[in-house]
Design a protein around this motif. Sequence first.
Motif, short mmCIF file in Angstrom:
data_model
loop_
_atom_site.label_atom_id
_atom_site.label_comp_id
_atom_site.label_asym_id
_atom_site.label_seq_id
_atom_site.Cartn_x
_atom_site.Cartn_y
_atom_site.Cartn_z
N ILE A 1 -2.79 7.42 -2.25
CA ILE A 1 -4.22 7.31 -1.95
C ILE A 1 -4.90 8.65 -2.18
O ILE A 1 -4.67 9.62 -1.44
N GLU A 2 -5.70 8.73 -3.22
CA GLU A 2 -6.32 9.99 -3.64
C GLU A 2 -7.83 10.00 -3.47
O GLU A 2 -8.46 11.06 -3.53
N THR A 3 -8.44 8.83 -3.29
CA THR A 3 -9.89 8.73 -3.19
C THR A 3 -10.26 7.75 -2.08
O THR A 3 -9.43 6.96 -1.62
N TYR A 4 -11.54 7.80 -1.69
CA TYR A 4 -12.02 6.84 -0.70
C TYR A 4 -11.94 5.42 -1.24
O TYR A 4 -11.71 4.47 -0.49
N ARG A 5 -12.10 5.26 -2.55
CA ARG A 5 -11.98 3.94 -3.16
C ARG A 5 -10.55 3.40 -2.99
O ARG A 5 -10.34 2.23 -2.70
N ASP A 6 -9.56 4.29 -3.15
CA ASP A 6 -8.16 3.90 -2.90
C ASP A 6 -7.99 3.47 -1.44
O ASP A 6 -7.35 2.46 -1.14
N PHE A 7 -8.58 4.26 -0.55
CA PHE A 7 -8.46 3.98 0.89
C PHE A 7 -9.02 2.61 1.24
O PHE A 7 -8.47 1.88 2.08
N ILE B 1 0.85 -1.19 0.00
CA ILE B 1 0.00 0.00 0.00
C ILE B 1 0.89 1.25 0.00
O ILE B 1 1.68 1.45 0.93
N ASN B 2 0.76 2.06 -1.02
CA ASN B 2 1.48 3.33 -1.10
C ASN B 2 0.55 4.42 -0.60
O ASN B 2 -0.33 4.89 -1.34
N PRO C 1 -2.29 5.22 16.62
CA PRO C 1 -3.19 5.40 15.47
C PRO C 1 -3.68 4.06 14.93
O PRO C 1 -2.94 3.07 14.93
N LEU C 2 -4.93 4.05 14.49
CA LEU C 2 -5.53 2.85 13.91
C LEU C 2 -6.07 3.19 12.52
O LEU C 2 -6.54 4.30 12.28
N ILE C 3 -6.00 2.22 11.62
CA ILE C 3 -6.50 2.38 10.26
C ILE C 3 -7.46 1.24 9.94
O ILE C 3 -7.10 0.07 10.07
N ARG C 4 -8.67 1.57 9.58
CA ARG C 4 -9.70 0.59 9.22
C ARG C 4 -9.78 -0.51 10.28
O ARG C 4 -9.64 -1.70 9.99
N PRO D 1 -6.18 -3.29 3.84
CA PRO D 1 -6.83 -4.37 4.60
C PRO D 1 -7.29 -3.92 5.99
O PRO D 1 -6.78 -2.94 6.54
N ILE D 2 -8.24 -4.66 6.53
CA ILE D 2 -8.80 -4.37 7.86
C ILE D 2 -7.77 -4.71 8.95
O ILE D 2 -7.02 -5.68 8.85
N THR D 3 -7.77 -3.90 10.00
CA THR D 3 -7.01 -4.20 11.23
C THR D 3 -7.97 -4.79 12.25
O THR D 3 -9.06 -4.25 12.47
N SER D 4 -7.58 -5.89 12.88
CA SER D 4 -8.47 -6.58 13.83
C SER D 4 -8.04 -6.32 15.27
O SER D 4 -6.91 -5.88 15.55
N LYS D 5 -8.94 -6.65 16.18
CA LYS D 5 -8.61 -6.56 17.61
C LYS D 5 -7.49 -7.53 17.95
O LYS D 5 -6.66 -7.26 18.83
N GLU D 6 -7.45 -8.67 17.26
CA GLU D 6 -6.38 -9.64 17.48
C GLU D 6 -5.03 -9.04 17.11
O GLU D 6 -4.02 -9.29 17.79
#
Length: 424
Positions: free
Chosen positions: A46-52, A41-42, A291-294, A56-61
């Motif tokens: 990332i220029e759009t929400y579709r790019d964002f 992931i660069n 910080p957290l992402i997705r 991948p999802i980050t989990s609690k695990e």
Amino acid sequence: MKDFLSPDISLEQQFELLREHLLYAKQNSPFYKRFLDKNKINVSGIETYRDFQQIPITSKEDLQRHNLDFLAVDYSEIIDHVTTSGTLGNPVNFMLNEADLQRLAYNEYESFKIAGIVKNDVVQITTTLDRRFMAGMAYYLGLRKLGAGIIRTGSGLPGLQWDSIERFKPKFLVAVPSFLLKLIDYAEKNGIDYKNSSVKGVICIGESLLNEHLEASALRIKIQRLWDVELYSTYASTEMATAFTECELHKGNHILPNLIYTEILDEAGKPVKNGEVGELVVTPLQVESMPLIRYATGDMLMNIGDDCACGRKSKRIGPVIGRKKQMLKIKGTSLYPQHIQEGMNALEISDYFIEAKKDIFGNDQVCIKVSEEFSMKPTEIQELLREKLQIKLEIHRISASELLRKKFPKESRKPMIFHDLRSI
């Protein structure tokens, strides 16, 4: 002091905050540097929400397994150490530096404003400020920023709560809704004229006051039938460090778009339509320490599509329908513990907890444990509940002392109404 944009930001301004957050996490968080590189992931591209949404999802695990790798500041900067509630397992460590504490104060400052609290009001906090509980500290900091008067009574102790109400005349309480029933019961038994007290509103935490149809829940109806106070539902979690709050119209919880970016996704990870239930995935903005992402919260809820008549521009989310991992399947019917709780609240039964196990064939089995001091027979409860849920559940009586021990374990910061033993 840190400056924050107003919640009335445009989508373009929110996306710029999101991009800044991604760059910050990539540069400073060991976990996300490794995670983003591994997934090619660069973030600069990332220029759009579709790019964002390609991230991948980050989990609690992930957060539990690589906890300190999420830390994006030097450990010596950390001021406040807290943990998650541990609803679905062991609590997860979470840390905040000075900037994060300022953000936390600002978050609650905006949240209290949505509920109509102003500088001249006095607010009584009936939740704990200790026991590694982020929310209690957030309420205190937010009220200080607002300039309101604060009474810190902590949790429990109905006698102290009423003594404080009589002494200091708060206009608002911060409380778990079911605790209000205990306050009412104590007042009635001790001759306290609670209906004419100074309290006019309650900021409610931990339990939803709306059902999935955006109608008043049985708990809200019961409380307000007994005590004519305005109830404001809020929703938050330690990882989000952001509150979603009801306005005076009580038709969903407003999002603070300058502090959090939200997605509601189906099982395939695709956005659901407005009004459809999915899992809430969040990217808290302007966070420095962790910080957290997705980040997948595990909470199942929905977007509310139409604009709120209160005039605020912020989007809204519906109440939590359940936790993703707590979904039950009983004889072909899927439901969440919250559906059972809503049914029990409608029957005005509060002394109970729910226990889920697997039978020898791997099927879900649910039993509701009620106090033996409750007058209604188990068969009566069973039939009345079946009318509401369309399924027949086991009802067992247990002693009041056992119920108290199971529902309020010493290590828990909130009542444990659902006990999931299916993995044991």
